[in-house]
Design a protein around this motif. Structure first.
Motif, short mmCIF file in Angstrom:
data_model
loop_
_atom_site.label_atom_id
_atom_site.label_comp_id
_atom_site.label_asym_id
_atom_site.label_seq_id
_atom_site.Cartn_x
_atom_site.Cartn_y
_atom_site.Cartn_z
N ARG A 29 -1.99 -0.90 -6.90
CA ARG A 29 -1.92 -1.71 -5.68
C ARG A 29 -2.19 -3.17 -5.99
O ARG A 29 -1.51 -4.06 -5.44
CB ARG A 29 -2.93 -1.20 -4.66
CG ARG A 29 -2.85 -1.91 -3.30
CD ARG A 29 -4.04 -1.59 -2.44
NE ARG A 29 -5.30 -1.97 -3.07
CZ ARG A 29 -5.73 -3.24 -3.14
NH1 ARG A 29 -5.00 -4.23 -2.64
NH2 ARG A 29 -6.88 -3.51 -3.71
N HIS B 145 0.85 -1.18 0.00
CA HIS B 145 0.00 0.00 0.00
C HIS B 145 0.89 1.23 0.00
O HIS B 145 2.10 1.13 0.16
CB HIS B 145 -0.91 0.01 1.23
CG HIS B 145 -1.90 -1.11 1.26
ND1 HIS B 145 -3.16 -1.01 0.75
CD2 HIS B 145 -1.78 -2.39 1.73
CE1 HIS B 145 -3.81 -2.15 0.90
NE2 HIS B 145 -2.99 -3.01 1.51
N ASP C 290 -6.28 5.20 -8.31
CA ASP C 290 -7.23 4.10 -8.12
C ASP C 290 -6.46 2.89 -7.61
O ASP C 290 -5.28 3.00 -7.26
CB ASP C 290 -8.00 3.79 -9.42
CG ASP C 290 -7.06 3.42 -10.58
OD1 ASP C 290 -6.01 2.78 -10.34
OD2 ASP C 290 -7.39 3.77 -11.73
N ASP C 291 -7.10 1.72 -7.57
CA ASP C 291 -6.49 0.52 -6.97
C ASP C 291 -5.71 -0.35 -7.95
O ASP C 291 -5.22 -1.42 -7.57
CB ASP C 291 -7.58 -0.33 -6.31
CG ASP C 291 -8.04 0.24 -4.98
OD1 ASP C 291 -7.28 1.05 -4.40
OD2 ASP C 291 -9.14 -0.12 -4.53
#
Length: 429
Positions: free
Chosen positions: A326, A254, A322-323
């Motif tokens: 990750r 993260h 955004d993800d």
């Protein structure tokens, strides 16, 4: 590529200080870098599993950051601004607030320090001491926080501490999570030392640690231990400082290494990959109630590196809006752990350590780890060691590394370990 002459190589030994370090392990003259690849002046490519010691989490010369930086330079954008207001700083702060702080419910102020992680650590320690009126700081075994005197006092490494030349005071060392074996809860030990009036440990201004110890051997604290230490800090009136200089900016999965641990640090120190491009940039995040310095009470001439503000903003917008990124890190981390377990199986009692894309193999001795790294460099892979005895072969490749390059680098590492194992067996026989 330009041919490197003998004199070109000799200039480093003739004129550069004996304090030089990484170049002793990697004596090539590097002339180009892109992505996860370094190219020397003779045209040979090397896969980079060091990445500026986690300064280049997004690889060398990211094209979008480079384009933004060139545009800024070509329009005569501000280069150095001390701590004056600039458009580049405003754009970075707005992006950091929008993309990083608000989604994580963090109301921290951003303090720009000098250009290195040690500068951020020094500021954090001073804030904690001013805010609490206390002097003592709790740090942990194998922690590494920098080599300026305040940061060095909190650093455990004896070699680096030996270079200070003066006493390193006002820090109490406590065993890190797992440092005394699985049967001893070092968080409980910390609490007892702070709770008992005759323990001899002064009430601390702060408790400071890395959630994964980068230079200390990739020791990774458990979520339970981190939460417990956070509670202990609160109970005893100490600020909680998380050193995210190496473990942050996505390295452990993260943006912050402590995400999903259920804690809210009072101060977070950042540097290394914060600029995204390898440009000098350090800062600390501090909760508003502890933002206690007066104007210029702590400062640094190069706290206004606007080139770094430009590339840092692009890094945030490109990778953290955004993800997607990750999720990619999670996939790469799973692959890395799988491959490292296979590699560790080649050596007796070797074990995988770390978390996310901050992992490595404890091979049992510094001599063995050094031999493995030398073989890797010979075969085109740049990789280094960490740990109290340099016994951990550490992977810090760019998080953006292409899968085939990642696999080739790990293949080189695996071959080097296998070769070392075979030579050890032959020698024993």
């Amino acid at each position: 590529m330009t041919t490197v002459t003998t004199d070109d190589k000799q200039i480093f030994t003739r004129r550069e200080s004996e304090a030089r370090s990484y170049c002793r392990s990697f004596p090539s003259v590097f002339a180009k870098a892109q992505g996860a690849t370094l190219t020397d002046a003779e045209g040979r490519d090397y896969i980079d599993f060091l990445a500026g010691c986690s300064t280049l989490n997004y690889g060398h010369n990211d094209p979008d950051m480079k384009a933004a930086l060139i545009e800024h330079i070509e329009r005569d954008g501000v280069t150095h601004g001390l701590d004056m207001h600039t458009d580049a700083k405003a754009d970075f702060l707005k992006a950091f607030e929008r993309i990083i702080l608000r989604p994580r419910d963090m109301d921290h102020r951003v303090m720009f320090t000098g250009p290195t992680g040690a500068n951020a650590i020094e500021a954090a320690l001073k804030i904690a001491r001013k805010a609490t009126g206390r002097q003592n700081v709790i740090a942990f075994t194998n922690g590494f926080h920098g080599v300026t005197l305040g940061a060095l006092a909190a650093t455990g490494n004896g070699y680096h501490r030996g270079g200070a030349g003066v006493p390193l005071n006002h820090v109490t060392r406590i065993p890190y999570d797992g440092a005394m074996g699985g049967d001893i809860d070092t968080a409980d030990l910390l609490n007892r030392m702070l709770s008992e009036p005759s323990s001899g440990v002064d009430k601390p201004a702060a408790i400071m640690f890395e959630t994964v110890q980068g230079e200390g051997g990739l020791n990774a604290a458990s979520r339970e231990w981190v939460r417990r230490v956070s509670e202990i800090a609160r109970a005893h009136g100490a600020l909680l400082i998380i050193d995210d200089i190496q473990a942050g900016c996505g390295r452990t999965g993260h943006f912050f290494s402590f995400e999903e641990m259920g804690i809210s640090p009072d101060i977070v120190t950042m540097a290394k990959s914060l600029s995204g491009y390898g440009l000098p940039f350090a800062a600390l995040l501090v909760k508003p109630k502890y933002d206690v310095f007066g104007p210029a009470e702590h400062n640094g001439t190069f706290r206004g590196n606007n080139h770094a503000f430009v590339t840092a903003r692009v890094a945030l917008e490109k990778f953290w809006a955004d993800d997607t990124f990750r999720a990619t890190i999670a996939e790469r981390s799973a692959y890395l752990e799988k491959r490292l377990n296979e590699i560790a199986a080649l050596l007796p009692e070797a074990r995988v350590k770390g978390r996310g894309m901050m992992m490595g193999v404890d091979v049992g001795s510094g001599e063995t780890a050094s031999d493995i790294c030398k073989r890797c460099f010979r075969d085109g892979l740049i990789i280094e060691t960490s740990g109290a005895y340099d016994e951990v072969v550490k992977i810090l490749c760019p998080l953006t590394i292409e899968q085939d390059t990642f696999a080739r680098g790990l293949d080189i590492l695996q071959s080097a370990v296998a070769e070392t194992t075979q030579n050890t067996k032959i020698a024993a026989e």
